[in-house]
Design an enzyme around this catalytic site. Structure first.
Site, PDB file in Angstrom:
ATOM      1  N   THR A  13       0.946  -1.226  -0.108  1.00 36.93           N
ATOM      2  CA  THR A  13       0.040  -0.021  -0.052  1.00 36.93           C
ATOM      3  C   THR A  13       0.781   1.312   0.023  1.00 36.93           C
ATOM      4  OG1 THR A  13      -1.719  -1.123   1.280  1.00 36.93           O
ATOM      5  CG2 THR A  13      -1.597   1.322   1.465  1.00 36.93           C
ATOM      6  N   ASP A  60       1.461  -6.639  -4.518  1.00 32.97           N
ATOM      7  CA  ASP A  60       0.745  -6.508  -3.253  1.00 32.97           C
ATOM      8  C   ASP A  60       1.191  -7.510  -2.541  1.00 32.97           C
ATOM      9  OD1 ASP A  60      -2.619  -5.751  -2.557  1.00 32.97           O
ATOM     10  OD2 ASP A  60      -1.494  -7.339  -1.691  1.00 32.97           O
ATOM     11  N   SER A  61       1.416  -7.601  -1.193  1.00 29.93           N
ATOM     12  CA  SER A  61       2.050  -8.596  -0.388  1.00 29.93           C
ATOM     13  C   SER A  61       1.228  -9.935  -0.279  1.00 29.93           C
ATOM     14  CB  SER A  61       2.504  -8.050   0.992  1.00 29.93           C
ATOM     15  OG  SER A  61       1.448  -8.122   1.823  1.00 29.93           O
ATOM     16  N   THR A  92       1.606  -4.452   4.133  1.00 34.70           N
ATOM     17  CA  THR A  92       1.390  -5.107   5.639  1.00 34.70           C
ATOM     18  C   THR A  92       0.906  -6.402   5.775  1.00 34.70           C
ATOM     19  OG1 THR A  92      -1.009  -4.154   5.756  1.00 34.70           O
ATOM     20  CG2 THR A  92       0.908  -2.534   6.503  1.00 34.70           C
ATOM     21  N   GLN A 279      -3.363 -20.976  19.582  1.00 31.40           N
ATOM     22  CA  GLN A 279      -4.402 -20.168  18.967  1.00 31.40           C
ATOM     23  C   GLN A 279      -4.440 -18.744  19.411  1.00 31.40           C
ATOM     24  OE1 GLN A 279      -8.205 -21.704  18.249  1.00 31.40           O
ATOM     25  NE2 GLN A 279      -7.499 -23.388  17.015  1.00 31.40           N
TER      26      GLN A 279
HETATM   27  N1  ASP Z   1      -2.699  -5.448   0.299  1.00 28.81           N
HETATM   28  C1  ASP Z   1      -1.545  -4.758   0.946  1.00 28.81           C
HETATM   29  C2  ASP Z   1      -0.494  -5.408   0.868  1.00 28.81           C
HETATM   30  O1  ASP Z   1      -0.317  -6.286   1.866  1.00 28.81           O
HETATM   31  C3  ASP Z   1      -1.916  -4.298   2.288  1.00 28.81           C
HETATM   32  C4  ASP Z   1      -0.924  -3.040   2.819  1.00 28.81           C
HETATM   33  O2  ASP Z   1       0.265  -2.833   2.234  1.00 28.81           O
HETATM   34  O3  ASP Z   1      -1.347  -2.332   3.829  1.00 28.81           O
HETATM   35  O4  ASP Z   1       0.340  -5.015  -0.230  1.00 28.81           O
END
Ligand code: ASP
Length: 343
Positions: A13, A60-61, A92, A279
């Site tokens: 992001t 995108d991760s 993230t 968990q």
């Molecule tokens: N979907 C995004 C990612 O993980 C979310 C982010 O970066 O906050 O690339």
């Protein structure tokens, strides 16, 4: 001497923009974030300079893979001597998997490797991108040498990379390490907790550059009504080498379900290592606490202590990539490698 920091920009992001090809949804935009970084006065310092490698493609991760971790690890190895610290800019969603993976795949680091990202893209109002980039840059340059390790810098927290987990899709403090103290906190000052060096650092830099096959691991979460067929069908995959089993409470499972326990036993007989993690976000696996936990141990599962799922998964991937057999993997899973769990 001027310190040199290398940014490895993998995507996320932090550098995304609304994309025309996906109806305005956010997608990585090549070239945009490097341009913004060049213009940030906070990064133009007389005593610290930086360079940046932009990955192609930016991801995108959610698209990260073990092979992508190995690419980051290899880039750190190639540039290790030339830089004083590294900042990995990352999405993230799987950031905690990458920070855990890097702690294993890049062992023996004596320089900070900081992983960060942001909840909002750079440049949108109230974005956390700028702050996280600047803090990560400062931590990469100034982290006390005895603390130098793979860490996550995000919002007000500095966390050990293999203890971090994503806890929020909306808060600026998106990550926490619920089973381990913070390495530091970020406010007006950056305060480090210097009592937390890595307990067993490898003597020298050692980077594992062979990616493990994706299909060699599964993560399975127990739930009431869990069927042994889930384990048995996973084990029909001849490439499967490990299962991370997210068990209840302090590592408990259905102790009256003989078929379930048999499925764990047969996985192990087939050479599949079963690692039990807890968990709940806090606490750890203790097979001795309840009969329902001890049966998992008796069936041959390994006690993952206070490993996060991310750390258990990436540690398994790492050990598999070393080409170890099941007995060696089991022994190494119980051994503390790089501060990932209680000893
Ligand atoms: N979907 C995004 C990612 O993980 C979310 C982010 O970066 O906050 O690339």
């Amino acid at each position: 001497m001027v310190k040199k920091i290398l940014f490895l920009y993998t995507g996320g992001t932090i550098g995304m923009k609304p994309s025309e090809t996906s109806a305005g949804a956010l997608a990585p935009a090549a070239g945009y974030l490097p341009r913004m970084l060049q213009e940030m006065p906070e990064l133009q310092s007389a005593d610290t300079s930086f360079e940046l490698i932009e990955y192609e493609p930016l991801l995108d991760s959610s698209d990260m893979t073990p092979a992508a971790w190995v690419k980051i690890a290899t880039d750190i190895e190639k540039n290790y001597a030339a830089y004083d610290g590294f900042v990995v800019l990352h999405g993230t969603d799987t950031l905690a998997y990458t920070s855990s993976a890097l702690s294993f795949f890049v062992e023996g680091v004596r320089k900070p490797i900081v992983v960060t990202g942001s909840q909002l893209p750079f440049g949108v109002p109230r974005s956390d991108a700028r702050n996280n980039i600047v803090t990560a840059f400062q931590v990469a340059a100034d982290m006390p040498p005895e603390l130098a390790q793979v860490c996550v810098v995000f919002g007000s927290r500095i966390l050990r990379g293999n203890r971090a987990t994503k806890i929020s899709a909306s808060a600026y403090d998106a990550f926490d390490s619920p089973r381990f103290p913070y390495l530091g906190t970020v406010g007006i000052d950056i305060n480090y907790n210097s009592r937390l060096p890595i307990a067993t650092p490898a003597a020298e830099l050692r980077v594992q550059t062979t990616p493990p096959p994706n299909e060699s691991i599964a993560v399975v979460r127990l739930f009431p009504g869990f069927s042994e067929q889930i384990i048995l069908s996973l084990c029909t995959n001849p490439h499967l080498k490990g299962i991370v089993l997210e068990a209840y409470g302090s590592g408990n499972g259905p102790s009256r379900d003989i078929e379930f326990l048999e499925s764990i036993r047969s996985a192990r007989e087939q050479g599949v290592v079963v690692v039990v993690v807890a968990q709940p976000m806090q606490g750890k696996v203790d097979f001795g606490q309840y009969a329902a936990g001890s049966v998992l141990g008796q069936a041959g599962a390994i006690n993952g202590k206070d490993l996060t799922t991310e750390a258990a998964l990436t540690k398994l991937y790492y050990l598999i990539s070393l080409g170890l057999g099941p007995a060696e993997i089991e022994a190494e899973m119980m051994r503390l490698i790089v501060g990932e769990m209680q000893s």
